[in-house]
Design an enzyme around this catalytic site. Structure first.
Site, PDB file in Angstrom:
ATOM      1  N   LYS A   1      43.890  38.360  55.377  1.00  0.00           N
ATOM      2  CA  LYS A   1      41.829  38.370  54.992  1.00  0.00           C
ATOM      3  C   LYS A   1      41.862  37.647  53.992  1.00  0.00           C
ATOM      4  O   LYS A   1      42.705  38.077  52.914  1.00  0.00           O
ATOM      5  CB  LYS A   1      41.318  39.162  55.286  1.00  0.00           C
ATOM      6  N   CYS A   2      40.436  36.620  53.334  1.00  0.00           N
ATOM      7  CA  CYS A   2      40.435  36.703  51.882  1.00  0.00           C
ATOM      8  C   CYS A   2      40.755  38.185  51.255  1.00  0.00           C
ATOM      9  O   CYS A   2      39.701  39.397  52.210  1.00  0.00           O
ATOM     10  CB  CYS A   2      38.774  36.336  52.296  1.00  0.00           C
ATOM     11  N   PRO A   3      40.621  38.242  50.067  1.00  0.00           N
ATOM     12  CA  PRO A   3      41.620  37.046  49.209  1.00  0.00           C
ATOM     13  C   PRO A   3      42.627  37.077  48.889  1.00  0.00           C
ATOM     14  O   PRO A   3      43.021  36.552  47.897  1.00  0.00           O
ATOM     15  CB  PRO A   3      40.587  37.329  47.806  1.00  0.00           C
TER      16      PRO A   3
ATOM     17  N   ASP B   1      43.267  32.865  57.725  1.00  0.00           N
ATOM     18  CA  ASP B   1      41.662  32.613  58.165  1.00  0.00           C
ATOM     19  C   ASP B   1      40.831  31.304  56.985  1.00  0.00           C
ATOM     20  O   ASP B   1      41.074  31.345  56.499  1.00  0.00           O
ATOM     21  CB  ASP B   1      41.525  33.999  56.661  1.00  0.00           C
TER      22      ASP B   1
ATOM     23  N   ASP C   1      37.856  28.559  50.112  1.00  0.00           N
ATOM     24  CA  ASP C   1      38.629  28.962  49.097  1.00  0.00           C
ATOM     25  C   ASP C   1      39.670  28.330  47.985  1.00  0.00           C
ATOM     26  O   ASP C   1      39.413  28.031  47.156  1.00  0.00           O
ATOM     27  CB  ASP C   1      39.074  29.957  48.796  1.00  0.00           C
TER      28      ASP C   1
END
Length: 73
Positions: free
Chosen positions: A10-12, A37, A43
């Site tokens: 998952k981000c980041p 994701d 991003d």
């Protein structure tokens, strides 16, 4: 070409892995990031724009997103 498998992260985390790999790559080298994701799309686009790398392609195959990024100067 260097390939980063960030599926399930998952981000980041995917962008952090991309940042580290691009930093270690040579100018002009292509890095492939494979992520699941959907936030990664935004991003990676911002990452390339901000740090002057080229986003060569984005493909989405049933939720598996592959980015090809060329390291800039």
């Amino acid at each position: 070409m260097v390939e980063i498998d960030a599926k399930g992260l998952k981000c980041p985390e995917p962008i952090m892995l991309l940042h580290q790999t691009i930093h270690e790559a040579k100018i002009g080298e292509i890095v492939a990031l494979i992520a699941t994701d959907p936030t990664s799309i935004k991003d990676v686009k911002k990452f390339c724009e901000y740090l002057n790398h080229s986003l060569i392609s984005i493909s989405d195959d049933e939720g598996v997103i592959t980015f090809k990024v060329k390291k800039g100067e």
